[in-house]
Motif scaffolding. Structure first.
Motif, short mmCIF file in Angstrom:
data_model
loop_
_atom_site.label_atom_id
_atom_site.label_comp_id
_atom_site.label_asym_id
_atom_site.label_seq_id
_atom_site.Cartn_x
_atom_site.Cartn_y
_atom_site.Cartn_z
N TRP A 1 37.94 23.30 45.39
CA TRP A 1 38.89 22.40 44.79
C TRP A 1 38.24 21.33 43.80
CZ3 TRP A 1 43.90 21.46 44.79
CH2 TRP A 1 44.51 20.29 44.55
N GLY A 2 37.05 21.02 44.02
CA GLY A 2 36.39 20.21 43.22
C GLY A 2 36.37 20.87 41.73
N ALA A 3 36.01 22.18 41.72
CA ALA A 3 35.76 22.60 40.61
C ALA A 3 36.95 23.44 39.99
CB ALA A 3 34.79 23.84 40.78
N ARG A 4 38.23 22.98 40.54
CA ARG A 4 39.56 23.66 40.26
C ARG A 4 39.75 23.58 38.42
NH1 ARG A 4 40.37 18.80 42.25
NH2 ARG A 4 42.09 17.65 41.41
N THR A 5 39.43 22.50 37.98
CA THR A 5 39.86 22.50 36.63
C THR A 5 38.97 23.63 35.68
OG1 THR A 5 40.31 20.21 36.67
CG2 THR A 5 39.97 20.78 34.38
N PRO A 6 37.65 23.55 35.78
CA PRO A 6 36.75 24.42 34.96
C PRO A 6 37.21 26.20 35.40
CG PRO A 6 35.21 23.24 36.36
CD PRO A 6 36.67 22.73 36.41
N LEU A 7 37.39 26.31 36.63
CA LEU A 7 37.78 27.58 37.13
C LEU A 7 39.04 28.04 36.70
CD1 LEU A 7 36.63 27.45 40.81
CD2 LEU A 7 35.38 28.65 38.76
N ALA A 8 40.15 27.15 36.59
CA ALA A 8 41.53 27.53 36.11
C ALA A 8 41.42 27.87 34.65
CB ALA A 8 42.25 26.18 36.23
N GLN A 9 40.50 27.46 33.90
CA GLN A 9 40.34 27.90 32.32
C GLN A 9 39.94 29.19 32.30
OE1 GLN A 9 41.50 25.70 30.02
NE2 GLN A 9 42.07 24.56 31.56
N HIS A 10 39.38 29.83 33.45
CA HIS A 10 38.77 31.21 33.03
C HIS A 10 39.29 32.17 34.32
CE1 HIS A 10 36.14 29.78 29.95
NE2 HIS A 10 35.77 28.76 30.65
N PHE A 11 40.54 31.74 34.78
CA PHE A 11 40.97 32.47 36.03
C PHE A 11 40.94 33.88 36.02
CE2 PHE A 11 44.87 31.80 33.79
CZ PHE A 11 45.56 32.99 33.89
N GLU A 12 40.88 34.28 34.69
CA GLU A 12 41.33 35.99 34.51
C GLU A 12 39.89 36.76 34.99
OE1 GLU A 12 41.35 33.72 32.11
OE2 GLU A 12 43.04 33.71 30.56
N TRP A 13 38.82 36.01 34.76
CA TRP A 13 37.80 36.60 35.54
C TRP A 13 37.85 36.75 36.93
CZ3 TRP A 13 33.60 38.83 33.29
CH2 TRP A 13 33.25 38.57 31.90
N GLY A 14 38.32 35.80 37.63
CA GLY A 14 38.62 36.04 39.38
C GLY A 14 39.41 37.21 39.26
N TYR B 1 39.99 39.80 37.42
CA TYR B 1 39.18 41.06 37.31
C TYR B 1 38.15 41.39 38.39
CZ TYR B 1 35.16 43.55 35.29
OH TYR B 1 34.13 44.57 35.16
N LEU B 2 37.27 40.59 38.71
CA LEU B 2 36.48 40.54 39.80
C LEU B 2 37.13 41.09 41.07
CD1 LEU B 2 33.80 37.69 38.96
CD2 LEU B 2 33.63 39.98 38.54
N GLU B 3 38.20 40.63 41.42
CA GLU B 3 38.72 41.11 42.39
C GLU B 3 39.33 42.47 42.24
OE1 GLU B 3 42.31 39.07 43.79
OE2 GLU B 3 41.13 37.08 43.95
N HIS B 4 39.91 42.78 41.45
CA HIS B 4 40.28 44.17 40.99
C HIS B 4 39.39 45.10 41.08
CE1 HIS B 4 42.14 47.64 38.71
NE2 HIS B 4 43.09 47.22 39.66
N VAL B 5 38.08 44.97 40.19
CA VAL B 5 37.00 45.88 40.41
C VAL B 5 36.25 45.95 41.54
CG1 VAL B 5 34.78 46.04 39.25
CG2 VAL B 5 36.60 45.61 37.89
N SER B 6 36.14 44.83 42.27
CA SER B 6 35.31 44.86 43.60
C SER B 6 36.17 45.61 44.56
CB SER B 6 35.17 43.47 43.90
OG SER B 6 36.41 42.53 44.29
N PHE B 7 37.52 45.49 44.75
CA PHE B 7 38.27 46.26 45.45
C PHE B 7 38.09 47.81 45.28
CE2 PHE B 7 42.28 48.53 46.08
CZ PHE B 7 42.53 48.60 47.46
N ASN B 8 38.29 48.18 44.08
CA ASN B 8 38.33 49.70 43.80
C ASN B 8 36.74 50.17 44.09
OD1 ASN B 8 40.81 50.77 42.68
ND2 ASN B 8 40.70 48.60 41.83
N LEU B 9 35.71 49.41 43.69
CA LEU B 9 34.41 49.86 43.92
C LEU B 9 34.07 49.78 45.58
CD1 LEU B 9 32.17 48.15 41.21
CD2 LEU B 9 32.99 50.33 41.32
#
Length: 217
Positions: free
Chosen positions: A73-86, A88-96
């Motif tokens: 929650w504290g890091a929500r602002t910078p994380l939101a700027q790059h949410f696409e990475w999250g 992507y990592l979810e999709h790839v980690s699920f399939n792997l």
């Protein structure tokens, strides 16, 4: 399948579909960073909460979960700027992860996962499967392993070189239909690879797994 089981399955499908629609909407819509971050964090946060709640050391893990949620929650602002990475990592980690689930059962001394399902459906030990069935189910286990690795590889290549909207279309709208197509293709091939054998589907494997689990508990 009972009505309650059917209802749970229907709700699960609806939840997955809603998640994918919202995730794609966040990617395709400018300034939807908040929604995108929510979609990226919701699955791992809920999974972590469930694992913490089921742990024998529940108090410790729930405390850590609260601390981790607070940090996010504290890091929500910078994380939101790059949410696409999250996403992507979810999709790839699920399939792997799925590739690992299938692939690790191909190691020496292990029973291939599809062979295990076939044995449960027939009510026999894996070692009692007919040689033709054993060979075929081992190959199917390998095919699923390669399939999930290929999905992860395509996702990675598209994330790196295609537009983010094209990547999201593949990850959210095409990947699961490809899984369904894989099931259909395997079922069709099975009729020729092992003719004369009982044709069963995923629901048969699920029912056999549940029956085996209840008998052993």
């Amino acid at each position: 399948m009972t009505f309650s089981g059917f209802l749970r399955a229907l709700l699960a499908v609806a939840a997955v579909a809603a998640y994918q629609v919202l995730a794609h909407h966040a990617v395709a819509t400018p300034d939807s960073h908040g929604l995108g971050l929510a979609m990226a964090l919701l699955p791992p946060v809920l999974l972590a909460l469930g694992a913490a709640a089921r742990s024998p050391r529940r108090a410790v893990w729930l405390t850590l979960w609260i601390a981790g949620a607070g940090a996010l929650w504290g890091a929500r602002t910078p994380l939101a700027q790059h949410f696409e990475w999250g996403l992507y990592l979810e999709h790839v980690s699920f399939n792997l992860g799925m590739a690992l689930v299938f692939g690790r059962t191909l190691a020496a001394g292990q029973t291939p996962l599809v062979s295990h399902f076939a044995a449960m459906i027939r009510g026999v030990a894996p070692a009692a499967l007919k040689p033709a069935i054993a060979r075929y189910t081992r190959r199917v286990t390998l095919a699923w392993t390669v399939f999930f690795v290929a999905i992860a590889a395509v996702s990675t290549l598209m994330f790196a070189f295609a537009s983010i909207v094209d990547w999201s279309t593949f990850a959210n709208y095409l990947a699961l239909p490809l899984v369904a197509a894989m099931f259909v293709a395997e079922h069709a091939v099975r009729r020729f690879a092992v003719p004369g054998e009982k044709q069963s589907g995923m629901m048969d494997a699920i029912r056999a797994y549940r029956a085996t689990s209840q008998a052993s508990s």
